[in-house]
Write a protein that holds these residues in place. Structure first.
Motif, PDB file in Angstrom:
ATOM      1  N   VAL A 107     -77.322  28.309-109.730  1.00 56.36           N
ATOM      2  CA  VAL A 107     -76.759  29.365-108.894  1.00 56.36           C
ATOM      3  C   VAL A 107     -77.826  29.913-107.948  1.00 56.36           C
ATOM      4  O   VAL A 107     -77.563  30.142-106.770  1.00 56.36           O
ATOM      5  CB  VAL A 107     -76.183  30.493-109.790  1.00 56.36           C
ATOM      6  CG1 VAL A 107     -75.907  31.749-108.987  1.00 56.36           C
ATOM      7  CG2 VAL A 107     -74.907  30.022-110.460  1.00 56.36           C
ATOM      8  N   LEU A 116     -77.378  26.927-115.630  1.00 53.06           N
ATOM      9  CA  LEU A 116     -76.475  27.489-114.632  1.00 53.06           C
ATOM     10  C   LEU A 116     -77.202  28.502-113.760  1.00 53.06           C
ATOM     11  O   LEU A 116     -76.990  28.578-112.553  1.00 53.06           O
ATOM     12  CB  LEU A 116     -75.286  28.139-115.341  1.00 53.06           C
ATOM     13  CG  LEU A 116     -74.106  28.525-114.451  1.00 53.06           C
ATOM     14  CD1 LEU A 116     -73.538  27.324-113.753  1.00 53.06           C
ATOM     15  CD2 LEU A 116     -73.038  29.213-115.283  1.00 53.06           C
ATOM     16  N   ARG A 117     -78.067  29.247-114.356  1.00 47.69           N
ATOM     17  CA  ARG A 117     -78.817  30.275-113.605  1.00 47.69           C
ATOM     18  C   ARG A 117     -79.618  29.632-112.493  1.00 47.69           C
ATOM     19  O   ARG A 117     -79.605  30.060-111.336  1.00 47.69           O
ATOM     20  CB  ARG A 117     -79.736  31.012-114.571  1.00 47.69           C
ATOM     21  CG  ARG A 117     -80.769  31.906-113.901  1.00 47.69           C
ATOM     22  CD  ARG A 117     -81.691  32.511-114.949  1.00 47.69           C
ATOM     23  NE  ARG A 117     -82.856  33.123-114.336  1.00 47.69           N
ATOM     24  CZ  ARG A 117     -84.047  32.552-114.257  1.00 47.69           C
ATOM     25  NH1 ARG A 117     -84.239  31.354-114.748  1.00 47.69           N
ATOM     26  NH2 ARG A 117     -85.051  33.176-113.675  1.00 47.69           N
ATOM     27  N   ARG A 118     -80.294  28.548-112.840  1.00 51.04           N
ATOM     28  CA  ARG A 118     -81.121  27.846-111.859  1.00 51.04           C
ATOM     29  C   ARG A 118     -80.254  27.298-110.733  1.00 51.04           C
ATOM     30  O   ARG A 118     -80.575  27.433-109.562  1.00 51.04           O
ATOM     31  CB  ARG A 118     -81.820  26.697-112.569  1.00 51.04           C
ATOM     32  CG  ARG A 118     -83.113  26.248-111.993  1.00 51.04           C
ATOM     33  CD  ARG A 118     -83.658  25.132-112.850  1.00 51.04           C
ATOM     34  NE  ARG A 118     -83.626  23.878-112.125  1.00 51.04           N
ATOM     35  CZ  ARG A 118     -84.651  23.408-111.435  1.00 51.04           C
ATOM     36  NH1 ARG A 118     -85.765  24.076-111.405  1.00 51.04           N
ATOM     37  NH2 ARG A 118     -84.556  22.277-110.790  1.00 51.04           N
ATOM     38  N   GLY A 163     -79.828  15.911-115.721  1.00 52.71           N
ATOM     39  CA  GLY A 163     -80.424  15.019-116.713  1.00 52.71           C
ATOM     40  C   GLY A 163     -79.537  14.938-117.929  1.00 52.71           C
ATOM     41  O   GLY A 163     -78.370  15.292-117.883  1.00 52.71           O
ATOM     42  N   PRO A 164     -80.089  14.500-119.044  1.00 51.91           N
ATOM     43  CA  PRO A 164     -79.271  14.359-120.251  1.00 51.91           C
ATOM     44  C   PRO A 164     -78.834  15.693-120.830  1.00 51.91           C
ATOM     45  O   PRO A 164     -77.852  15.770-121.561  1.00 51.91           O
ATOM     46  CB  PRO A 164     -80.198  13.628-121.224  1.00 51.91           C
ATOM     47  CG  PRO A 164     -81.572  13.869-120.721  1.00 51.91           C
ATOM     48  CD  PRO A 164     -81.468  14.031-119.244  1.00 51.91           C
ATOM     49  N   ARG A 165     -79.593  16.743-120.477  1.00 53.80           N
ATOM     50  CA  ARG A 165     -79.222  18.045-121.020  1.00 53.80           C
ATOM     51  C   ARG A 165     -78.345  18.779-120.025  1.00 53.80           C
ATOM     52  O   ARG A 165     -78.428  18.568-118.833  1.00 53.80           O
ATOM     53  CB  ARG A 165     -80.485  18.872-121.264  1.00 53.80           C
ATOM     54  CG  ARG A 165     -81.323  18.281-122.358  1.00 53.80           C
ATOM     55  CD  ARG A 165     -82.264  19.281-122.935  1.00 53.80           C
ATOM     56  NE  ARG A 165     -83.023  18.653-123.994  1.00 53.80           N
ATOM     57  CZ  ARG A 165     -84.329  18.681-124.083  1.00 53.80           C
ATOM     58  NH1 ARG A 165     -85.033  19.326-123.179  1.00 53.80           N
ATOM     59  NH2 ARG A 165     -84.951  18.085-125.075  1.00 53.80           N
ATOM     60  N   ALA A 166     -77.564  19.677-120.540  1.00 51.36           N
ATOM     61  CA  ALA A 166     -76.729  20.491-119.667  1.00 51.36           C
ATOM     62  C   ALA A 166     -77.638  21.295-118.731  1.00 51.36           C
ATOM     63  O   ALA A 166     -78.597  21.891-119.180  1.00 51.36           O
ATOM     64  CB  ALA A 166     -75.858  21.431-120.494  1.00 51.36           C
ATOM     65  N   PRO A 167     -77.341  21.289-117.456  1.00 50.84           N
ATOM     66  CA  PRO A 167     -78.224  21.986-116.515  1.00 50.84           C
ATOM     67  C   PRO A 167     -78.160  23.496-116.693  1.00 50.84           C
ATOM     68  O   PRO A 167     -77.172  24.023-117.179  1.00 50.84           O
ATOM     69  CB  PRO A 167     -77.684  21.570-115.150  1.00 50.84           C
ATOM     70  CG  PRO A 167     -76.278  21.168-115.407  1.00 50.84           C
ATOM     71  CD  PRO A 167     -76.202  20.671-116.798  1.00 50.84           C
ATOM     72  N   ASP A 198     -69.064  22.839-113.099  1.00 49.68           N
ATOM     73  CA  ASP A 198     -67.906  23.391-113.773  1.00 49.68           C
ATOM     74  C   ASP A 198     -67.209  22.328-114.592  1.00 49.68           C
ATOM     75  O   ASP A 198     -66.914  22.514-115.752  1.00 49.68           O
ATOM     76  CB  ASP A 198     -66.941  23.973-112.736  1.00 49.68           C
ATOM     77  CG  ASP A 198     -65.777  24.691-113.400  1.00 49.68           C
ATOM     78  OD1 ASP A 198     -64.721  24.802-112.786  1.00 49.68           O
ATOM     79  OD2 ASP A 198     -65.950  25.136-114.560  1.00 49.68           O
ATOM     80  N   SER A 218     -68.345  19.537-115.635  1.00 48.94           N
ATOM     81  CA  SER A 218     -69.140  18.921-116.693  1.00 48.94           C
ATOM     82  C   SER A 218     -69.361  19.858-117.862  1.00 48.94           C
ATOM     83  O   SER A 218     -69.580  19.438-118.966  1.00 48.94           O
ATOM     84  CB  SER A 218     -70.488  18.452-116.149  1.00 48.94           C
ATOM     85  OG  SER A 218     -71.317  19.563-115.918  1.00 48.94           O
ATOM     86  N   MET A 219     -69.318  21.152-117.633  1.00 50.49           N
ATOM     87  CA  MET A 219     -69.697  22.084-118.683  1.00 50.49           C
ATOM     88  C   MET A 219     -68.525  22.711-119.407  1.00 50.49           C
ATOM     89  O   MET A 219     -68.603  23.026-120.562  1.00 50.49           O
ATOM     90  CB  MET A 219     -70.585  23.191-118.117  1.00 50.49           C
ATOM     91  CG  MET A 219     -71.945  22.669-117.693  1.00 50.49           C
ATOM     92  SD  MET A 219     -73.025  23.992-117.199  1.00 50.49           S
ATOM     93  CE  MET A 219     -73.604  24.550-118.757  1.00 50.49           C
ATOM     94  N   LEU A 264     -71.789  23.346-107.600  1.00 53.25           N
ATOM     95  CA  LEU A 264     -71.188  24.192-108.618  1.00 53.25           C
ATOM     96  C   LEU A 264     -69.900  23.601-109.152  1.00 53.25           C
ATOM     97  O   LEU A 264     -69.561  23.754-110.312  1.00 53.25           O
ATOM     98  CB  LEU A 264     -70.949  25.591-108.065  1.00 53.25           C
ATOM     99  CG  LEU A 264     -72.243  26.368-107.814  1.00 53.25           C
ATOM    100  CD1 LEU A 264     -71.941  27.716-107.194  1.00 53.25           C
ATOM    101  CD2 LEU A 264     -73.013  26.571-109.104  1.00 53.25           C
TER     102      LEU A 264
END
Lengths: 453, 234
Positions: free
Chosen positions: B94, B90-92, B84-88, B141, B143-144, B137
């Motif tokens: 993974v 990472l924990r979820r 979505g518009p927010r950064a996803p 990578d 995108s973040m 993943l």
């Protein structure tokens, strides 16, 4: 710890009798997302209670001085200060929104009249100073009482300004902004026992900061693989040891905890101790890893133990024993057969916090349906209580709740299928010395006290 | 550890039961086969009755398979929705990624049931699933993390020259883009021509291709082509 009324009392072993004290927040059924509480923390003395919400605001409550005229009334918490800590941001480079939600609040030990706390969202940590002003100066020479500058030629005599009392004003000002050090989402901050440094942890890295220095931080843990496709584990929480300023722990999404000593090397990628409980093969499922993911880790006040919270249980570890926890407390084992549904509705990813009481004899954590659980480590007794407006008569005792797991449902029990999974208690805090707990239930903050306090 | 067992350990049984209750599948104790109830949820009393009969009947591989496939769909759907518009988180990602890998491994291990209830995720589809899982993943990578250049996709050396490179990055981008949100991943899989696969239902599924790339004209290539049509056509 206070003794139970009547009869002999065991040191730290008596039953609590929790009573409703206060509830803060809107009564509305419609919950504004910005009002959802996302952090709760008592300060070191317990006189101040801070909450952070999804809207980026911090509200601080202060405990009133006990009224000697009414010996049975205990100090109530009332609003002391409210301020906007973080604002929503937009990262133009990556086209991503940065949420203003407050993830964690940590108080600094008090050193003078002012109070300091650290608050963080996903990316930026801020140091706030909260100070009181109850006097102001009057009788300036160069300006009027309303602040307008006087014409210097009109000043014919000099006077010394005097301080006069005024209504108490509490000001919050950002003293430091620690930014641009985290690529991933910050999940933890922890103030060191040296009172000079603190750590911040995101999914893949842990950074060490000096409270005075904002343009530099030291990376002390980095678990990012060279190839992101190889990533199988993230950091979920981190905390400094309460007494040993060189020791900290961090937990992972695979249910492991690593204890690191900063004296051994600059980059603490190699742990000093590795805590993991061997998996029980009979309970293995596709969700085993997800439910083993640790959502919170907290050292005991003594520094001898640490507690971890995973999806279904709370575990107490002895720092000298890495092979398995010394205690395991089931929070809501009845959810084990519902994991598929909880995976589908995302509840399985909920991150519950946990906390110790002041003497480390009891622990507390939240659950669903606005239930929260308390475990007495000495008596091995546990209780389920509910934070709800129905039980909110002043000083009303909380009735223990019971979830029916199968078979005939008794009166007053609630069946698993009737639980409201939208009412989750993720954040709780226990007063550092007294039996007072603060429980965040969505947009409401409940405060409960032990009857015999 | 193999997750396909005739007699499942207790937590599995409980999990399957909760799944079947929601998904509308019923297990007929006499025939020991799954019956689609047409999406209707059973009454609570039915479930309670079943619990009393616990221990009298066993879950068959067909039921487990449909369970695994449903979990697979749910997981892929989660990945799709989390962009979505927010950064996803990472924990979820993974955790879902690891679960997907487990599912993929379990499905690969399981022999295809006869008749196959949902002949979607057999050997050949492994490639697209692996690519999907791998891309989750990789995309995160790039995108973040602004400091690291996007890593090159992994490929076995021999086949690299044969393959047209354009398909793979577009495929990856399609997965992480918002386009597929409209068509839904369910449609993506349902349209696959499975006639070639159904013939071999009684045999062990063939080995999945070793490389992430596919040769033009192959089944996998056609599938990619189809995806491209969906994206460009809609």
């Amino acid at each position: 710890m206070a003794g139970a009324g009547g009869g002999g009392c065991l040191a730290g072993g008596n039953d609590f009798q929790w009573c409703f004290s206060q509830v803060k927040g809107a009564v509305d059924e419609d919950v504004a997302e910005a009002d959802i509480i996302s952090a709760v923390e008592f300060n070191c003395s317990g006189d101040l209670l801070a909450t952070g919400d999804k809207g980026g605001r911090v509200v601080i409550f202060q405990r009133e001085q006990e009224n000697k005229g009414r010996p049975h009334s205990r100090g109530e918490y009332n609003v002391y200060s409210t301020f906007q800590s973080h604002e929503p941001e937009f990262d133009y480079l990556k086209s991503l929104e940065i949420e203003e939600k407050i993830n964690k609040i940590r108080w600094l030990p008090q050193q003078n009249a002012a109070h300091f706390l650290l608050s963080t969202n996903d990316k930026t940590i801020k140091l706030w100073k909260i100070s009181e002003r109850d006097r102001r100066a009057e009788g300036y020479n160069l300006k009027d009482e309303d602040g307008r500058l006087r014409d210097p030629f009109r000043v014919t005599a000099l006077r010394v300004p005097i301080l006069k009392p005024m209504d108490l004003m509490v000001e919050a000002s950002p003293r430091r902004i620690f930014a641009n050090a985290h690529t991933y989402h910050v999940n933890s901050i922890s103030v060191n026992s040296d009172h000079e440094t603190y750590l911040s942890a995101d999914d893949l890295r842990v950074n060490l900061w000096h409270l005075e220095i904002t343009d530099r931080s030291f990376n002390i843990v980095d678990i990012k693989p060279a190839n992101m496709e190889e990533l199988t584990e993230v950091i979920t929480a981190a905390e400094f040891h309460p007494h040993q300023c060189n020791v900290f722990v961090y937990s992972s999404s695979k249910g492991t905890i690593r204890l690191c000593d900063m004296r051994s090397s600059a980059l603490c990628d190699r742990h000093s101790k590795f805590f993991e409980e061997p998996e029980d093969p009979s309970s293995r499922s596709f969700f085993s890893e997800i439910i083993s993911s640790i959502s919170d880790v907290k050292f005991s006040h003594s520094g001898r133990y640490m507690m971890t919270r995973d999806y279904l249980s709370v575990k107490v570890w002895d720092l000298n024993m890495e092979g398995r926890p010394v205690e395991t407390h089931q929070v809501h084992e009845y959810l084990r057969s519902k994991l598929c549904s909880l995976y589908e509705n995302d509840c399985i990813f909920d991150k519950f916090e946990c906390c110790w009481n002041g003497s480390d004899s009891a622990i507390m954590t939240g659950s669903y349906n606005n239930f929260f659980r308390m475990f007495d480590r000495n008596t091995r007794r546990d209780v389920t209580l509910e934070a709800s407006r129905e039980n909110s008569k002043p000083r009303a005792s909380l009735k223990p709740r019971k979830v029916c797991t199968g078979g005939k449902r008794k009166k007053d029990e609630i069946s698993v299928d009737s639980l409201d999974f939208n009412k989750k208690i993720l954040h709780t805090a226990w007063h550092p010395t007294e039996n007072i707990v603060a429980v965040a239930a969505t947009n409401n903050l409940y405060i409960f006290q032990d009857k015999v306090n | 550890m193999s997750l396909v067992e005739e007699k499942l350990p207790d937590p599995w049984r409980l999990e399957l039961r909760s799944f079947s209750f929601r998904a509308g599948y019923a297990f007929n104790p006499s025939t020991k086969e799954a019956e689609d109830m047409g999406g209707l949820k059973r009454k609570h009393s039915d479930l309670e009755e079943e619990e009393e009969e616990d221990g009298k009947w066993e879950w068959n591989p067909a039921g487990l398979r449909s369970y695994q496939q449903a979990l697979l769909r749910i997981s892929l759907d989660k990945v799709q929705r989390s962009l979505g518009p927010r950064a996803p988180s990472l924990r979820r990602h993974v955790l879902i990624h690891n679960t997907l890998q487990q599912l993929q491994a379990a499905i690969r291990l399981a022999p295809a049931p006869a008749p196959p209830l949902e002949p979607l995720f057999l050997g050949e589809e492994d490639f697209s699933l692996s690519a999907t899982i791998g891309s989750i993943l990789r995309e995160l990578d790039t995108s973040m993390d602004e400091t690291e250049p996007p890593p090159n996709p992994v490929a076995s050396p021999g086949l690299q020259d044969e393959v047209m490179p354009q398909a793979d990055p577009v495929f990856l981008e399609a997965l992480s883009s918002r386009y597929l949100g409209d068509s839904g991943l369910d449609d993506f899989f349902l349209d696959i021509d499975t006639s070639a696969v159904e013939k071999e239902s009684t045999l062990v599924p063939p080995e999945p291709p070793h490389s992430l790339f596919c040769a033009p004209g192959s089944w996998e290539w056609n599938e990619l082509d189809h995806i491209m049509e969906i994206i460009l056509g809609s």
